[in-house]
Design an enzyme around this catalytic site. Structure first.
Site, PDB file in Angstrom:
ATOM      1  CD  GLU A 162     -25.932  -6.428  10.787  1.00  0.00           C
ATOM      2  OE1 GLU A 162     -26.415  -7.490  10.743  1.00  0.00           O
ATOM      3  OE2 GLU A 162     -26.391  -5.207  10.182  1.00  0.00           O
ATOM      4  CG  ASP A 170     -31.078  -4.320   6.850  1.00  0.00           C
ATOM      5  OD1 ASP A 170     -31.654  -5.274   6.235  1.00  0.00           O
ATOM      6  OD2 ASP A 170     -30.935  -4.144   7.949  1.00  0.00           O
ATOM      7  CD  GLU A 187     -34.949  -5.818  10.805  1.00  0.00           C
ATOM      8  OE1 GLU A 187     -34.751  -6.526  10.137  1.00  0.00           O
ATOM      9  OE2 GLU A 187     -34.164  -5.117  11.579  1.00  0.00           O
TER      10      GLU A 187
HETATM   11  C1  GCU Z   1     -30.563  -6.477   9.923  1.00  0.00           C
HETATM   12  C2  GCU Z   1     -31.531  -6.932  11.181  1.00  0.00           C
HETATM   13  C3  GCU Z   1     -30.349  -7.802  11.837  1.00  0.00           C
HETATM   14  C4  GCU Z   1     -30.112  -8.899  10.952  1.00  0.00           C
HETATM   15  C5  GCU Z   1     -29.462  -8.473   9.843  1.00  0.00           C
HETATM   16  C6  GCU Z   1     -29.231  -9.696   8.562  1.00  0.00           C
HETATM   17  O1  GCU Z   1     -29.738  -5.518   9.978  1.00  0.00           O
HETATM   18  O2  GCU Z   1     -31.615  -5.952  11.798  1.00  0.00           O
HETATM   19  O3  GCU Z   1     -31.245  -8.538  12.935  1.00  0.00           O
HETATM   20  O4  GCU Z   1     -29.363  -9.650  11.332  1.00  0.00           O
HETATM   21  O5  GCU Z   1     -30.222  -7.519   8.859  1.00  0.00           O
HETATM   22  O6  GCU Z   1     -29.761  -9.522   7.492  1.00  0.00           O
HETATM   23  O7  GCU Z   1     -28.255 -10.242   8.632  1.00  0.00           O
END
Ligand code: GCU
Length: 646
Positions: free
Chosen positions: A263, A342, A370
């Protein structure tokens, strides 16, 4: 409203009847910080439970609790009953866990203590996603209690935090967000080390180790290098020197947690290096200091073109990491989320657990809710965590459960500065239960949630009879009124609260349902993306075949017509409608049942939770109507019972 600044959660010991005689006198030989903490917990607990101050003596003859500190460096302890007396023996950390075990036992009505105990995993950790400005990523319980305006905090709340962790068995915490932002990168500079060392000391008193999330690009961000290439000697030296200096200042640091190539985070891929090359470079800097590296496997393409139907995000972690089995240094633990995508309310267990024969792993749960109601909805995750730990992977003969395979457990924290720490008085069960399962994954969800309920709300049978089934069924209820049968997502983008069936459909995140007006889902069997083949037999065959695939995961694994006939004869779409009406009705029933507890609970607790249930009911109705209407409008197939769909 209580005048306290924050709740004691399950450490609010209540008066007990028939207190055993040994509670009147503690005969203690405690030398270490943890041994002394154990003694102080026992003293305070006994005062609260009996109303009397126990005598603390170094030698005694009559009935007493005899606490004996050995030089054992482990976490185990032993009880032995000796007439009216009880002996508790252990090393410093063992005494701490033994003390909490004794207090918990007494509070839930146990009167006989005998035998020894030790945790299943050496590392049982909470990952905080706290930022140094005080905000918490995916935080639903107020701001951080570790950071404020770029500063590191310490003091009584941190001490009470450490007590809570130790009391349920958690022995580590990573205090900063895996997405390491600006100021947090600077945790690797001497400016913050005195405060980190102080914090580590506070935590250490309760056996809780301090860990840090670090940025893979730190040699560039802080070290003035133009590269973070793990094969570049200057990069290796920067990490080795910085880590040595950090450990010099904070000697008891556990190690680092890294989110790399995930990400948008920097990582070894930028330099054409593998995940193992990246991890081992850092692991070597840590090994010299006795530290460990937690390397996250949440690596996938987050810039997918939604038109691309070949790429399957669920496959990514196995595709990246399974071929690297055996290539990681001994002090690396691969940190693997419980499911392949996730933290959805329902996912299969990640196949990666069954593909690592020569690499250590740590399972990552998320108790921050979440995708499971954000601590506004009651969603007790303990039955799900337990099922996951008990899940058989069939990757070796015998001892093939996830619980037998991982070397450690961690969870994304649900805690913050709110009065009740977790935003919802019933969300504390997820924290407590995660700790208890990390200590012993064979405890049942019922045992754990019963303990939490009695410790937190008292032992009135009406309270337990009401709250126990409610909590144990709450995740199934949540699942019914949200995205159906394992399809996941269907949430509002970014904040992830509330329904939005197409919220991520034409986006880059790889989480598609690909619904048309006749069918829905991604085919993940051998004639689809092949994801099922990442599992061992018989799992791969069970999941690949729609007749044997567990129904609650049908739309995770398969693309099916709305008219597909389920085992009980209903069509798939009718099952979707029914689940949503039933799930929403069950949430409304939770709210009604809670009202019956008003006379038995403190007014502030009652009111706080009542407001949460109001919101849960509102949101559940929204989920029901949006999901049902969306399916109806897509398919044109009406509900056979003619209920209201818009
Ligand atoms: C999810 C979450 C993010 C987080 C990511 C992770 O995508 O929405 O906020 O950073 O997981 O676990 O790194």
């Amino acid at each position: 409203m209580s005048s306290m600044e924050y709740s004691k959660l399950w450490l609010d010991w209540r008066r007990i009847s028939d207190a055993p005689d040994f509670m009147k006198t503690i005969c203690a030989e405690a030398h270490s910080a943890q041994g002394k903490a154990a003694l102080s917990e026992l003293r305070e607990g006994f005062v609260a439970m009996t109303g009397d101050e126990p005598a603390i003596l170094s030698e005694c003859s009559g009935a007493c609790l005899h606490m004996v500190e050995t030089d054992d460096t482990g976490e185990g302890y032993a009880f032995s009953a000796q007439g009216e007396s009880l002996r508790l023996e252990g090393g410093p950390r063992g005494l701490l866990y033994g003390a909490f075990d004794l207090l918990r036992g007494l509070a839930v009505g146990k009167r006989c203590f005998n035998g020894s105990a030790a945790p299943r995993y050496p590392l049982r950790m909470l990952d905080h996603w706290d930022n140094m400005d005080g905000s918490v990523e995916r935080g639903y319980a107020g701001n951080s209690f570790f950071f404020e305006d770029g500063r590191i905090l310490n003091g009584p709340r941190i001490r009470d935090y450490a007590r809570l962790l130790a009391s349920c068995g958690i022995n580590g915490c990573c205090i900063n967000n895996v997405n390491v932002k600006a100021e947090a990168v600077r945790l690797m500079t001497p400016k913050h080390w005195p405060a980190l060392a102080e914090l580590a000391r506070t935590l250490e008193e309760y056996g809780v180790g301090l860990w840090l999330s670090v940025s893979f690009a730190a040699p560039m961000e802080l070290g003035g290098l133009e590269t973070a290439d793990p094969m570049d000697e200057r990069v290796c030296r920067w990490w080795a020197d910085t880590t040595a200096a950090l450990y010099n200042a904070v000697p008891n640091l556990g190690g680092f947690l890294v989110k790399a190539d995930s990400e948008g985070r920097p990582g070894p891929f930028t330099y054409g290096r593998t995940q193992a090359e990246g991890a081992n470079m850092l692991a070597r800097a840590l090994a010299k200091q006795g530290g460990k590296l937690l390397w996250r496997c949440f690596v996938y393409n987050c810039t997918q073109d939604w038109r691309d139907t070949r790429t399957d995000r669920a496959r990514a972690q196995c595709d990246h990491f399974a071929p690297l089995d055996g290539h990681f240094d001994d002090n690396v633990l691969l940190q693997i989320k419980n499911g392949p995508v996730d933290f959805q309310p329902r996912e299969p267990v990640s196949p990666l657990f069954g593909r690592l024969e020569r690499t250590s792993s740590i399972i990552e749960f998320q108790i921050a809710q979440e995708y499971t109601g954000q601590q506004k909805h009651l969603c007790c995750l303990i039955p799900m965590f337990r099922d996951i730990l008990q899940f058989r992977l069939y990757h070796r003969p015998g001892n093939d459960r996830v619980a037998d395979t991982v070397s450690a457990v961690c969870a994304v924290s649900n805690m913050g500065r709110d009065f009740n720490w977790t935003g919802h008085d019933l969300a504390g069960a997820n924290l407590y239960g995660f700790g208890r399962l990390g200590w012993n994954p064979d405890l049942t969800a019922e045992e754990i949630v019963r303990e939490y309920t009695v410790l937190s709300f008292g032992d009135d049978p009406k309270i337990t009879e009401t709250l126990l089934p409610m909590q144990l069924s709450s995740r199934a209820v949540y699942e019914k009124y949200t995205a159906p049968l394992g399809i996941g997502w269907m949430v509002n983008p970014n904040h992830h609260y509330g329904p939005n069936p197409d919220g991520y459909e034409y986006d880059r995140w790889g989480t598609y349902h690909r619904a048309t007006n006749t069918e829905i889902g991604v085919e993940r069997g051998p004639r689809g993306t092949g994801y099922t083949m990442q599992y061992r037999l018989p799992l791969s065959a069970i999941y690949a075949d729609i007749d044997t695939c567990p129904e609650e995961l049908l739309l995770f694994f398969h693309r099916l017509p709305y008219t597909y006939i389920m085992k009980d004869g209903r069509t798939l779409i009718q099952r979707v409608y029914d689940d949503h009406f039933e799930g929403c009705a069950a949430a409304e029933e939770f709210a009604r049942k809670w009202e019956e507890l008003e006379p038995l609970l403190p007014q502030d607790v009652f009111e706080r939770v009542r407001l949460r249930f109001d919101e849960q009911c509102r949101s559940a109705r929204e989920w029901r109507d949006v999901i049902n209407s969306w399916f109806f409008r897509r398919s044109g197939i009406p509900d056979v019972h003619g209920r209201e769909i818009y």
